[in-house]
Design a protein around this motif. Structure first.
Motif, PDB file in Angstrom:
ATOM      1  N   TYR A 185      34.775  -2.039  24.986  1.00 20.37           N
ATOM      2  CA  TYR A 185      35.417  -3.233  24.442  1.00 20.37           C
ATOM      3  C   TYR A 185      34.626  -3.787  23.263  1.00 20.37           C
ATOM      4  O   TYR A 185      35.205  -4.168  22.233  1.00 20.37           O
ATOM      5  N   ASP A 201      42.009   2.647  36.286  1.00 20.60           N
ATOM      6  CA  ASP A 201      42.327   1.272  35.912  1.00 20.60           C
ATOM      7  C   ASP A 201      41.575   0.860  34.657  1.00 20.60           C
ATOM      8  O   ASP A 201      42.131   0.168  33.793  1.00 20.60           O
ATOM      9  N   SER A 202      40.320   1.282  34.532  1.00 24.48           N
ATOM     10  CA  SER A 202      39.554   0.980  33.314  1.00 24.48           C
ATOM     11  C   SER A 202      40.165   1.686  32.102  1.00 24.48           C
ATOM     12  O   SER A 202      40.251   1.097  31.014  1.00 24.48           O
ATOM     13  N   ARG A 236      43.277   2.494  31.731  1.00 32.27           N
ATOM     14  CA  ARG A 236      44.522   1.785  31.406  1.00 32.27           C
ATOM     15  C   ARG A 236      44.243   0.530  30.587  1.00 32.27           C
ATOM     16  O   ARG A 236      44.929   0.254  29.589  1.00 32.27           O
ATOM     17  N   GLN A 237      43.236  -0.238  30.983  1.00 26.48           N
ATOM     18  CA  GLN A 237      42.908  -1.454  30.246  1.00 26.48           C
ATOM     19  C   GLN A 237      42.425  -1.146  28.834  1.00 26.48           C
ATOM     20  O   GLN A 237      42.816  -1.825  27.876  1.00 26.48           O
ATOM     21  N   MET A 285      45.435  -0.063  26.745  1.00 30.38           N
ATOM     22  CA  MET A 285      46.258  -1.203  26.360  1.00 30.38           C
ATOM     23  C   MET A 285      45.640  -1.955  25.183  1.00 30.38           C
ATOM     24  O   MET A 285      46.337  -2.360  24.249  1.00 30.38           O
ATOM     25  N   LYS A 286      44.319  -2.116  25.237  1.00 30.18           N
ATOM     26  CA  LYS A 286      43.627  -2.795  24.141  1.00 30.18           C
ATOM     27  C   LYS A 286      43.666  -1.961  22.865  1.00 30.18           C
ATOM     28  O   LYS A 286      43.882  -2.498  21.764  1.00 30.18           O
ATOM     29  N   CYS A 307      50.002   3.976  35.659  1.00 28.49           N
ATOM     30  CA  CYS A 307      49.295   3.505  34.461  1.00 28.49           C
ATOM     31  C   CYS A 307      50.042   3.902  33.189  1.00 28.49           C
ATOM     32  O   CYS A 307      50.216   3.091  32.274  1.00 28.49           O
TER      33      CYS A 307
END
Length: 342
Positions: A206, A244-245, A247-248, A251-252, A298
């Motif tokens: 991130y 899940d990480s 996917r996040q 998305m970002k 996802c």
């Protein structure tokens, strides 16, 4: 482990996080720094567990003050368990010389008392102090100031530590055992994988997502295979966390417009297909039905939320749908056709 060891780790982390030019010069030595940080986090967990066990033993002892014989029996029962604890092994060195039963009983009682003091000393190492926690966090937030080559070295070392944390939990169960121990090992439950460094990987991804595409492609060339391995790993908890990480992060990343002549969306979403399909020469495919279901959900969520931003990523999405359609489980195949229709 003594206070000076914790102070040495703190000084090492402060030097690494203090200036960007120091971090750029660490190169392969980032592995030593991040291994120290990982062990420090594990020590924090052990300290918390030891302190909780000490409070439990103290409460049991205080409830038996009115019965001296019962209090003695509690000490005789709790002594060996404390002696064989991790904290006790760190501070008490067992003697190899044979001793008479009376001396051995006395040694056990004294070991229990020394272990209690050792647990207290372990809690006083300040591994949970706010200063040390902030210093470790600054080490990862300061990664944005590293150069292109420096961030690659940092990510490579962190990926190695993250995989070591996850794979170590199942190292004992993966080894072969004699026939008379197979039944006992099959009944043992493997300890949960540590995900500390994996969590930090998500954080630095991130932090550094605004880097130029050339630098980010070098970072993802390291992180992509790591997500492939963790997502298809036998530990379902670690695999679900990795998906899940991913996917996040996807998305970002899809919020950023893809530049002309770049096909980085396809590379970013490729781990979803790699986890489903696997590679016979390098890594197995995901075998858990829950993990396969998570992969498809996802991808479906990404299509629903960011369809207008997907460009080259459509190739990875359709590849996931194609692999899922060939799956022998009807539920997975149906979800693959559903993604293709979308």
């Amino acid at each position: 482990m003594r206070r000076k060891h914790v102070e040495a780790i703190r000084a090492l982390v402060e030097v690494a996080a203090g200036r960007a030019d120091v971090g750029d010069g660490l190169d392969a030595n980032w592995l030593d720094v991040l291994q120290c940080v990982s062990q420090l986090e594990q020590l924090q967990l052990l300290t918390q567990g030891s302190e909780q066990a000490r409070r439990t033993n103290s409460a049991r002892a205080s409830s038996s003050v009115d019965a001296p014989s019962l209090f003695s029996s509690v000490l005789s029962v709790s002594g060996p368990s404390v002696e064989h604890s991790i904290s006790a092994r760190a501070f008490v060195a067992p003697s190899s010389e044979p001793q008479p039963p009376a001396a051995a009983s006395k040694r056990k009682s004294s070991a229990a008392l020394v272990s209690t003091v050792s647990i207290t000393d372990l809690a006083k190492l300040e591994t949970n102090s706010q200063v040390l926690v902030v210093t470790v966090d600054r080490l990862f937030t300061a990664s944005v100031r590293l150069s292109g080559a420096g961030i690659v070295d940092f990510v490579r070392a962190l990926s190695q530590v993250a995989w070591a944390e996850i794979a170590t939990a199942f190292a004992g169960t993966a080894t072969s055992a004699p026939n008379n121990q197979k039944q006992r090992q099959s009944q043992e439950v493997a300890p949960p994988s540590r995900l500390f460094s994996m969590t930090k990987i998500v954080e630095i991804a991130y932090y550094n997502m605004e880097r130029i595409r050339v630098e980010w492609s070098q970072i993802w060339a390291i992180l992509g295979p790591l997500f492939d391995r963790v997502g298809a790993y036998s530990d379902t908890r670690a695999a679900m966390f990795a998906l899940d990480s991913l996917r996040q992060l996807s998305m970002k990343f899809l919020e950023k417009e893809e530049l002309p002549h770049f096909a980085f969306q396809k590379e970013f979403l490729r781990p979803f297909a790699d986890i489903l399909e696997g590679d016979a020469a390098a890594r197995p495919a995901a075998a858990d039905l829950m993990v396969k279901d998570m992969v498809l959900r996802c991808v479906y969520q990404l299509v629903q939320a960011a369809a207008t931003h997907i460009r080259s990523g459509w190739k990875a999405v359709l590849n996931v749908a194609q692999i899922a359609a060939r799956d022998p489980h009807d539920q997975i195949a149906e979800m693959g056709f559903h993604i293709a229709r979308e």
